[in-house]
Design a protein around this motif. Sequence first.
Motif, PDB file in Angstrom:
ATOM      1  N   ASP A 225       0.823  -1.219   0.000  1.00 15.61           N
ATOM      2  CA  ASP A 225       0.000   0.000   0.000  1.00 15.61           C
ATOM      3  C   ASP A 225       0.849   1.257   0.000  1.00 15.61           C
ATOM      4  O   ASP A 225       0.604   2.193  -0.770  1.00 15.61           O
ATOM      5  CB  ASP A 225      -0.905   0.003   1.238  1.00 15.61           C
ATOM      6  N   SER A 230      -1.141   1.795  -6.329  1.00 14.56           N
ATOM      7  CA  SER A 230      -2.301   1.016  -6.764  1.00 14.56           C
ATOM      8  C   SER A 230      -1.967   0.009  -7.863  1.00 14.56           C
ATOM      9  O   SER A 230      -2.722  -0.932  -8.086  1.00 14.56           O
ATOM     10  CB  SER A 230      -3.398   1.956  -7.272  1.00 14.56           C
ATOM     11  N   ILE A 233      -0.272  -4.099  -6.350  1.00 15.55           N
ATOM     12  CA  ILE A 233      -0.900  -4.672  -5.176  1.00 15.55           C
ATOM     13  C   ILE A 233      -0.582  -6.158  -5.065  1.00 15.55           C
ATOM     14  O   ILE A 233      -0.215  -6.809  -6.047  1.00 15.55           O
ATOM     15  CB  ILE A 233      -2.433  -4.473  -5.207  1.00 15.55           C
ATOM     16  N   ASN A 237      -3.685  -7.098  -0.236  1.00 19.53           N
ATOM     17  CA  ASN A 237      -4.456  -5.895  -0.540  1.00 19.53           C
ATOM     18  C   ASN A 237      -5.831  -6.241  -1.095  1.00 19.53           C
ATOM     19  O   ASN A 237      -6.819  -5.576  -0.792  1.00 19.53           O
ATOM     20  CB  ASN A 237      -3.700  -5.040  -1.558  1.00 19.53           C
ATOM     21  N   ASP A 241      -9.336  -5.166   0.616  1.00 15.58           N
ATOM     22  CA  ASP A 241     -10.312  -4.368  -0.122  1.00 15.58           C
ATOM     23  C   ASP A 241     -11.662  -5.074  -0.228  1.00 15.58           C
ATOM     24  O   ASP A 241     -12.714  -4.420  -0.174  1.00 15.58           O
ATOM     25  CB  ASP A 241      -9.779  -4.054  -1.522  1.00 15.58           C
TER      26      ASP A 241
END
Length: 280
Positions: A225, A230, A233, A237, A241
């Motif tokens: 992170d 983004s 990942i 992650n 999420d």
Amino acid sequence: MNRNKKMAYLLLAPSLLLFFCFLIVPILMVVILSFTTNDGYGGIEYTFSLEAYKQAFQALYASIFFRSIIWAVIVTIVSLIIGYPFAYFIAHAKKWKNVLLFLVIIPFWTNLLVRTYAWIILLKNDGVINSFLMAIGLIEGPITMLYTPFAILVGLIYGFLPFMVLPLYTSIEKLDKTYLEASEDLGAHPVQTFFNITIPLTLPGIVAGCFITFIPALGIFVVPDLLGGSKSIMIGNVIRDDFQVNLNWQLGASVSILMTLVVLLMIVFFIKLSGDKEAL
């Protein structure tokens, strides 16, 4: 059942109860959750469904999971390459042994989140490393290091290197020195002694270090992170999420179960590879 066995069971009962309540029960809850149905609004419908597992096997999740395994393997191998010589040096350092062990343990006193933020200061374009390299004239402009796979791997290796060093040190410290002396008396070269005597006898420490480095490196989400952004990942992650952002608890649970099964299979494989049949 004699009295001693009854006492032993009574003494074990609190630990077994905690083990059941805080490990077995949560795992069973995640397994059950993975087979339920999402109502589309983040709620749970307790009707049997395999939809979460169908989604988990999609190409996107498979590619992220494969990338996570590769990165975790790289972190484990590099940590072993760095950690073994350092652990060997600590085990044979007489005067500075306690000081060096203290230095290995110091990172545990600080949260990994704080230490990861320190790497941001080091790796960013106007950070310490780029500023130093430009100041001494090695580079003309900043090198992009932050928010790259390189930054993630550096952060993971830094974070989990102590997990590799400590079991290696314990295994090397317990090594029977008479085997090394016998090898030397028989005329073996130090390199031959290292690969034929030291490595095989410290293999349990190597396997233990690889386990406790690989498993958290595979599932961590804080370092990717902060250092990866983004586009880089890892599977940790994705699970985070699914639970917190997408509110798809079924998908997060199914991916967690699949990751756990893969880790267990790899553990069995490495134990068989090490020849430790008693561990199975």
